[in-house]
Enzyme design. Structure first.
Site, short mmCIF file in Angstrom:
data_model
loop_
_atom_site.label_atom_id
_atom_site.label_comp_id
_atom_site.label_asym_id
_atom_site.label_seq_id
_atom_site.Cartn_x
_atom_site.Cartn_y
_atom_site.Cartn_z
N ASP A 20 0.87 -1.18 0.00
CA ASP A 20 0.00 0.00 0.00
C ASP A 20 0.90 1.23 0.00
O ASP A 20 2.10 1.15 0.28
CB ASP A 20 -0.91 0.01 1.24
CG ASP A 20 -1.81 1.23 1.25
OD1 ASP A 20 -2.41 1.54 0.20
OD2 ASP A 20 -1.88 1.93 2.28
N SER A 21 0.30 2.39 -0.26
CA SER A 21 1.06 3.63 -0.19
C SER A 21 1.48 3.93 1.26
O SER A 21 2.35 4.75 1.48
CB SER A 21 0.22 4.78 -0.74
OG SER A 21 -1.02 4.81 -0.07
N CYS A 83 -3.57 -0.98 -2.25
CA CYS A 83 -3.84 0.44 -2.50
C CYS A 83 -4.80 0.57 -3.69
O CYS A 83 -4.50 0.10 -4.80
CB CYS A 83 -2.52 1.13 -2.82
SG CYS A 83 -2.70 2.87 -3.19
N GLU A 163 -6.50 8.51 9.71
CA GLU A 163 -5.19 8.35 10.35
C GLU A 163 -5.15 8.98 11.74
O GLU A 163 -4.44 8.53 12.62
CB GLU A 163 -4.07 8.93 9.46
CG GLU A 163 -3.93 8.09 8.21
CD GLU A 163 -2.56 8.15 7.56
OE1 GLU A 163 -1.64 8.79 8.10
OE2 GLU A 163 -2.42 7.54 6.49
N CYS A 195 -11.18 3.19 -1.05
CA CYS A 195 -9.89 3.71 -0.56
C CYS A 195 -9.59 2.94 0.72
O CYS A 195 -10.50 2.68 1.52
CB CYS A 195 -9.99 5.21 -0.28
SG CYS A 195 -8.56 5.88 0.58
N HIS A 197 -8.41 3.64 3.49
CA HIS A 197 -8.69 4.25 4.79
C HIS A 197 -10.17 4.29 5.16
O HIS A 197 -10.51 4.43 6.33
CB HIS A 197 -8.18 5.70 4.81
CG HIS A 197 -6.69 5.82 4.84
ND1 HIS A 197 -5.90 5.41 3.81
CD2 HIS A 197 -5.86 6.33 5.78
CE1 HIS A 197 -4.63 5.65 4.10
NE2 HIS A 197 -4.59 6.21 5.30
N1 DGL Z 1 -3.99 3.85 -0.13
C1 DGL Z 1 -4.61 4.87 -0.91
C2 DGL Z 1 -5.82 4.27 -1.67
O1 DGL Z 1 -6.38 3.27 -1.28
C3 DGL Z 1 -5.10 6.02 -0.04
C4 DGL Z 1 -3.97 6.89 0.49
C5 DGL Z 1 -3.16 7.54 -0.63
O2 DGL Z 1 -3.66 8.50 -1.26
O3 DGL Z 1 -2.06 7.08 -0.88
O4 DGL Z 1 -6.17 4.79 -2.70
#
Ligand code: DGL
Length: 290
Positions: A20-21, A83, A163, A195, A197
């Site tokens: 993931d990012s 991600c 977060e 997403c 989060h």
């Molecule tokens: N992990 C990213 C997503 O699911 C969200 C956070 C980001 O913008 O990197 O798109």
């Protein structure tokens, strides 16, 4: 990138790679961990370069390839792109680069939304700006059901709110109300939380859109498809783990590209546990670390 000579018996015991990012993919890790208690995981959070959701296609592709190559170099049997933004923008490039099965979150989330809706589905998608701009969810939903009516909107402030663990603050409720007004007006049957989060804010999202809208967690949908794929390929881990597995126990290995302490703290908030094995790496180290 696993050796082609690796026997299936050995391959089955390898971990599943997840990237993931940053920390958000921990919601996908949790879904996979709960669904597949015999499997172990190697997780990479690209905390040095988060967020991906506001970046260009070329940049997200480059980061996603570097992450995938790193995880493949750890010896994994399958790669999960947790991600949504990387799944939306970079899946074809990743598949063309690493010789492994790759599962993203967009297809599973889209198919699940269609499956839980009626014959003329009305589906809302919320995600990062880059995911919405890519139109990847809409394309996947239409592939599953051409008749689907879809609205898509970006909710960028949901990422920092999750977060911060502001899951039920008045500010969060008011931002959710403002972002999701169009969803409420559209009156969908299902809403894809596209997403990593957003599942953290599940309760506030559900309250805002109403109890009759089915919320789809793309991570959970992805875990179901990973379970089916492992079965189909004969890649389920045959070694039963003794005792009860715990999230973040020492069978799972976590890597981050920056700020390991913060990652540990947020993991504790998201999952109730800090990773037992957590290491900071530089992605330039990819080849030397096999
Ligand atoms: N992990 C990213 C997503 O699911 C969200 C956070 C980001 O913008 O990197 O798109």
């Amino acid at each position: 990138m696993n050796s082609p000579e690796l026997s299936n018996d050995l391959r089955r015991t390898l971990p599943i790679g997840i990237f993931d990012s940053g920390v958000g993919g921990l919601t996908v890790y949790r879904a996979l961990h709960n669904r597949l208690p015999n499997e172990h995981f190697v997780y990479l959070g690209d905390t040095a370069r988060v967020p991906y959701g506001t970046k260009s296609l070329a940049t997200v592709e480059r980061y996603a390839i570097e992450n995938s190559v790193f995880l493949a170099s750890r010896g994994i049997k399958l790669l999960v792109v947790a991600c949504n933004t990387a799944s939306a923008l970079a899946l074809p490039k990743i598949r063309a680069t690493i010789g492994l099965d790759v599962v993203g979150v967009i297809g599973p989330g889209a198919r699940k939304a269609v499956a839980v809706s009626g014959p003329q589905p009305r589906i809302a998608v919320i995600a990062t700006e880059a995911t919405i701009q890519s139109d990847a969810y809409a394309a996947s939903i239409r592939q599953a059901c051409e008749a689907a009516e879809i609205i898509q909107l970006a909710c960028p402030l949901f990422v920092p709110l999750a977060e911060e663990n502001w899951t039920d603050e008045p500010e969060t409720r008011s931002i959710a109300k403002r972002y999701l007004k169009r969803v409420v007006d559209f009156a969908p049957e299902s809403l894809v939380m596209g997403c990593t989060h957003y599942p953290i804010l599940r309760n506030v999202i559900q309250k805002t859109v109403g109890a009759n809208v089915k919320l789809i967690d793309s991570g959970e949908a992805c875990a179901d498809e990973v379970a089916a794929l492992l079965k189909e390929k004969g890649l389920e881990n045959p070694r039963e783990v003794e005792g009860k597995r715990r999230l973040c126990d020492d069978l799972d290995h976590f890597y981050v590209t920056d700020a390991a302490d913060r990652f540990g703290r947020v993991a504790e908030r998201f999952l109730g546990a800090k990773p037992a094995k957590l290491e900071a790496i530089e992605l330039g180290e990819v080849d030397s670390r096999r």
